[in-house]
Design an enzyme around this catalytic site. Structure first.
Site, PDB file in Angstrom:
ATOM      1  N   LYS A  48      -7.259  -9.398  15.964  1.00  0.00           N
ATOM      2  CA  LYS A  48      -8.555 -10.024  15.689  1.00  0.00           C
ATOM      3  C   LYS A  48      -8.345 -11.530  15.772  1.00  0.00           C
ATOM      4  CE  LYS A  48      -8.115 -10.507  10.696  1.00  0.00           C
ATOM      5  NZ  LYS A  48      -8.706 -10.306   9.382  1.00  0.00           N
TER       6      LYS A  48
ATOM      7  N   THR B 105       0.856  -1.197   0.000  1.00  0.00           N
ATOM      8  CA  THR B 105       0.000   0.000   0.000  1.00  0.00           C
ATOM      9  C   THR B 105       0.886   1.239   0.000  1.00  0.00           C
ATOM     10  OG1 THR B 105      -1.692  -1.202   1.166  1.00  0.00           O
ATOM     11  CG2 THR B 105      -1.835   1.189   1.241  1.00  0.00           C
TER      12      THR B 105
ATOM     13  N   GLU C 168      -3.603  -5.041  -2.664  1.00  0.00           N
ATOM     14  CA  GLU C 168      -4.195  -6.253  -2.085  1.00  0.00           C
ATOM     15  C   GLU C 168      -5.351  -5.864  -1.172  1.00  0.00           C
ATOM     16  OE1 GLU C 168      -3.994  -7.347   1.208  1.00  0.00           O
ATOM     17  OE2 GLU C 168      -2.912  -5.603   1.961  1.00  0.00           O
ATOM     18  N   PHE C 169      -6.361  -6.711  -1.186  1.00  0.00           N
ATOM     19  CA  PHE C 169      -7.537  -6.481  -0.336  1.00  0.00           C
ATOM     20  C   PHE C 169      -7.773  -7.666   0.586  1.00  0.00           C
ATOM     21  CE2 PHE C 169      -8.203  -4.135  -4.308  1.00  0.00           C
ATOM     22  CZ  PHE C 169      -8.358  -2.854  -3.814  1.00  0.00           C
TER      23      PHE C 169
ATOM     24  N   GLU D 234      -6.318 -10.519   6.908  1.00  0.00           N
ATOM     25  CA  GLU D 234      -5.488 -11.504   7.592  1.00  0.00           C
ATOM     26  C   GLU D 234      -6.349 -12.620   8.162  1.00  0.00           C
ATOM     27  OE1 GLU D 234      -2.631 -10.079  10.414  1.00  0.00           O
ATOM     28  OE2 GLU D 234      -2.044  -8.503   9.010  1.00  0.00           O
TER      29      GLU D 234
ATOM     30  N   LYS E 164      -2.948   2.262   9.717  1.00  0.00           N
ATOM     31  CA  LYS E 164      -1.916   2.877   8.875  1.00  0.00           C
ATOM     32  C   LYS E 164      -2.545   3.562   7.653  1.00  0.00           C
ATOM     33  CE  LYS E 164       1.208   0.202   6.572  1.00  0.00           C
ATOM     34  NZ  LYS E 164       1.668   0.582   5.258  1.00  0.00           N
TER      35      LYS E 164
ATOM     36  N   GLY F  69     -17.013  -2.694  19.220  1.00  0.00           N
ATOM     37  CA  GLY F  69     -15.964  -3.378  19.980  1.00  0.00           C
ATOM     38  C   GLY F  69     -14.938  -2.413  20.521  1.00  0.00           C
TER      39      GLY F  69
ATOM     40  N   PHE G 118     -18.845  -5.116   8.765  1.00  0.00           N
ATOM     41  CA  PHE G 118     -18.043  -4.073   9.395  1.00  0.00           C
ATOM     42  C   PHE G 118     -18.878  -3.139  10.259  1.00  0.00           C
ATOM     43  CE2 PHE G 118     -13.678  -4.663   8.362  1.00  0.00           C
ATOM     44  CZ  PHE G 118     -13.797  -5.733   7.498  1.00  0.00           C
TER      45      PHE G 118
ATOM     46  N   CYS H 124      -3.365  -2.705   8.522  1.00  0.00           N
ATOM     47  CA  CYS H 124      -3.899  -1.906   7.410  1.00  0.00           C
ATOM     48  C   CYS H 124      -4.724  -0.699   7.837  1.00  0.00           C
ATOM     49  CB  CYS H 124      -4.754  -2.789   6.506  1.00  0.00           C
ATOM     50  SG  CYS H 124      -3.757  -3.797   5.411  1.00  0.00           S
TER      51      CYS H 124
HETATM   52  C1  UDX Z   1      -8.170  -5.240   6.355  1.00  0.00           C
HETATM   53  C2  UDX Z   1      -9.089  -5.270   5.108  1.00  0.00           C
HETATM   54  O1  UDX Z   1     -10.237  -6.068   5.373  1.00  0.00           O
HETATM   55  C3  UDX Z   1      -8.334  -5.783   3.909  1.00  0.00           C
HETATM   56  O2  UDX Z   1      -9.160  -5.692   2.759  1.00  0.00           O
HETATM   57  C4  UDX Z   1      -7.080  -4.966   3.723  1.00  0.00           C
HETATM   58  O3  UDX Z   1      -6.344  -5.451   2.645  1.00  0.00           O
HETATM   59  C5  UDX Z   1      -6.220  -4.972   4.977  1.00  0.00           C
HETATM   60  O4  UDX Z   1      -6.999  -4.505   6.067  1.00  0.00           O
HETATM   61  P1  UDX Z   1      -7.356  -6.954   8.193  1.00  0.00           P
HETATM   62  O5  UDX Z   1      -6.557  -5.831   8.780  1.00  0.00           O
HETATM   63  O6  UDX Z   1      -6.689  -8.270   8.060  1.00  0.00           O
HETATM   64  O7  UDX Z   1      -7.856  -6.569   6.729  1.00  0.00           O
HETATM   65  O8  UDX Z   1      -8.625  -7.184   9.143  1.00  0.00           O
HETATM   66  P2  UDX Z   1     -10.206  -7.015   9.083  1.00  0.00           P
HETATM   67  O9  UDX Z   1     -10.832  -8.337   9.283  1.00  0.00           O
HETATM   68  O10 UDX Z   1     -10.642  -6.253   7.916  1.00  0.00           O
HETATM   69  O11 UDX Z   1     -10.451  -6.189  10.430  1.00  0.00           O
HETATM   70  C6  UDX Z   1      -9.781  -4.939  10.671  1.00  0.00           C
HETATM   71  C7  UDX Z   1     -10.004  -4.481  12.073  1.00  0.00           C
HETATM   72  O12 UDX Z   1     -11.314  -3.953  12.243  1.00  0.00           O
HETATM   73  C8  UDX Z   1      -9.850  -5.555  13.150  1.00  0.00           C
HETATM   74  O13 UDX Z   1      -9.168  -5.000  14.247  1.00  0.00           O
HETATM   75  C9  UDX Z   1     -11.272  -5.901  13.526  1.00  0.00           C
HETATM   76  O14 UDX Z   1     -11.372  -6.382  14.847  1.00  0.00           O
HETATM   77  C10 UDX Z   1     -11.939  -4.558  13.366  1.00  0.00           C
HETATM   78  N1  UDX Z   1     -13.375  -4.664  13.062  1.00  0.00           N
HETATM   79  C11 UDX Z   1     -13.784  -5.198  11.886  1.00  0.00           C
HETATM   80  C12 UDX Z   1     -14.310  -4.195  13.968  1.00  0.00           C
HETATM   81  O15 UDX Z   1     -13.964  -3.704  15.052  1.00  0.00           O
HETATM   82  N2  UDX Z   1     -15.637  -4.272  13.654  1.00  0.00           N
HETATM   83  C13 UDX Z   1     -16.066  -4.792  12.482  1.00  0.00           C
HETATM   84  O16 UDX Z   1     -17.287  -4.817  12.272  1.00  0.00           O
HETATM   85  C14 UDX Z   1     -15.134  -5.283  11.587  1.00  0.00           C
END
Ligand code: UDX
Length: 434
Positions: A318, A121, A149-150, A153, A261, A251, A247, A258
């Site tokens: 997470k 990114t 990338e999307f 993790e 940052k 919490g 999303f 990601c």
């Molecule tokens: C994210 C994006 O989903 C991905 O597309 C991008 O490439 C990188 O960033 P990731 O960081 O692996 O991926 O985690 P993700 O499952 O998306 O959750 C991000 C954070 O948001 C976590 O800390 C999660 O606990 C929090 N979250 C997510 C919430 O607090 N509430 C939600 O409803 C969803």
């Protein structure tokens, strides 16, 4: 057939998944990293990170997947170089691109190179800078593409092979076609555009997802103040097909490599363009406050933390990952220590951690042991093990059955019936009736 030789730079979460998935699609892949230990583990058949399905994928495709420390060896026969190095934030809030420049410096030994593709990114405009640097290094004939990338993790392999979309940004059609062909066999639509737009898609998508999380957390706070239940509210709001249910889990806030940052990077990018992006600034602020608010509420309930023991259930940012980058657990543990609490922590995947705040916490092999003798416990990560836990046993081993469920994982009525004082996010506190 369309199989290519690909050099992937960076054996982190993104690079390893990218390399392993391209090998599965039939390409010859060499993954290069600068960390000796990481490459040694991979060469010995191990996997240095936890990612669902990755170890199996690497094992199954080992005949098309090699690992090296040597950049020259990686690029010598490569037709495509994939840049998956990390781009940390600099003091000015911009992205540190030094690792990308290092990759470019090693391209002179490449004999068959057709394209450089950046997956890391980066701020919008980076592609144009990389293109200019390649031109002045005499690499006019080598194409450039952005391929953000999307992948989330924990489900990165799945997301790579079955994505919502593959975004390819390039200013020349041959490079776009080449990168699209690399993805033959991937189950998702390819969306083609210019480099700058592709770079912006990534920042905009993550900023909007982060906005949904912070918005939900703000609604949760208002629910607490008014007696509404955020889970019911969001459940019904999410049924609107224009909004969707994703999303919108209240919490302790978002963490990981990601969202924090990228939202800061978007704010910096806007600021550098002379624009104050107020919405993203608020999203960041709400997220910064979220774990602090939780600790404040728990402090009021407990009457202070001095001399108390608190169990932290989950450390990863997470569930499904061993990653603690920008995890709320780190803020929570530091805050609790600053308030005088001792911490007993449990996580099923996070490995041993050095440095503050973790070096002065007690690591426990199970949630029940973490809660043994504790004055309060906090669910920090939504691990399924916690949903299945015998909470009546937890109530029996704790000094005081007080739980702050930072992920709204458990049922308030049941927890109350077991005897817990049960606090959660955006729902009324339940006081034990047992
Ligand atoms: C994210 C994006 O989903 C991905 O597309 C991008 O490439 C990188 O960033 P990731 O960081 O692996 O991926 O985690 P993700 O499952 O998306 O959750 C991000 C954070 O948001 C976590 O800390 C999660 O606990 C929090 N979250 C997510 C919430 O607090 N509430 C939600 O409803 C969803």
């Amino acid at each position: 057939m369309g199989n290519r030789r690909i050099a992937v730079f960076g054996a982190g979460y993104i690079g390893l998944v990218t390399g392993a998935c391209f090998a599965k699609l039939g390409h010859e892949v060499v993954v290069r990293d600068i960390q000796e230990e990481r490459i040694a583990i991979l060469r010995n058949g191990g996997v240095p990170i936890h990612e669902d399905g990755l170890a199996e994928l690497i094992a199954q495709n080992s005949d098309r997947l090699t690992f090296t420390l040597d950049a020259q060896e990686a690029v010598r026969d490569a037709e495509v170089v994939y840049v998956c190095v990390d781009t940390p934030t600099t003091p000015s809030g911009d992205a540190d691109l030094s690792r990308i420049w290092q990759v470019l410096d090693s391209l002179h030994g490449a004999r068959h190179l057709a394209a450089v593709v950046v997956k890391s990114t980066v701020p919008v405009g980076t592609g144009a800078r990389v293109r200019a640097a390649m031109d002045s290094a005499g690499l006019h004939a080598v194409g450039y593409a952005a391929n953000p990338e999307f992948t989330a993790e924990g489900r990165a392999v799945q997301d790579f092979l079955h994505p919502d979309r593959v975004v390819i940004g390039s200013d020349d059609p041959d490079t776009t076609k080449l990168v699209a062909q690399l993805h033959d066999g991937v189950d998702g639509p390819v969306v083609e555009m210019d480099v700058a737009s592709a770079e912006m898609v990534k920042l905009a998508a993550n900023a909007l997802l982060a906005t949904k999380v912070s918005f939900t957390n703000e609604i949760a706070t208002i629910c607490e103040a008014t007696g509404a239940d955020v889970e019911r509210v969001v459940g019904a709001v999410g049924l609107d097909h224009r909004l969707g249910p994703h999303f919108m889990r209240a919490g302790l806030g978002y963490g990981g490599s990601c969202f924090p940052k990228d939202s800061r990077a978007l704010r910096a990018l806007s600021g550098n363009a002379g624009y104050a992006f107020q919405l993203i600034s608020s999203v960041i602020e709400v997220n910064d406050l979220q774990p602090r608010r939780a600790i404040q509420r728990l402090k009021e309930e407990l009457g202070g933390f001095q001399g108390r023991t608190v169990a932290l259930l989950g450390m990863a940012f997470k569930a499904g990952t061993d990653d603690i980058r920008e995890a709320p657990s780190t803020i929570i543990a530091s805050r609790l220590q600053a308030e005088g609490a001792s911490i007993r922590c449990w996580d099923p995947l996070v490995r041993a951690l050095d440095g503050a705040p973790w070096s002065s916490t007690t690591r426990c092999p199970s949630p029940l042991e973490a809660m043994d003798g504790a004055d309060a416990a906090v669910v920090v990560t939504e691990w399924p093990q916690l949903q299945e836990l015998a909470w009546d046993e937890a109530a029996a081993v704790m000094r005081r059955p007080l739980l702050f469920d930072g992920r709204n994982l458990l049922d308030p009525v049941q927890m109350g019936a077991i005897g817990f004082t049960y606090m959660s996010v955006g729902r009324s506190t339940v006081r034990g009736t047992a």
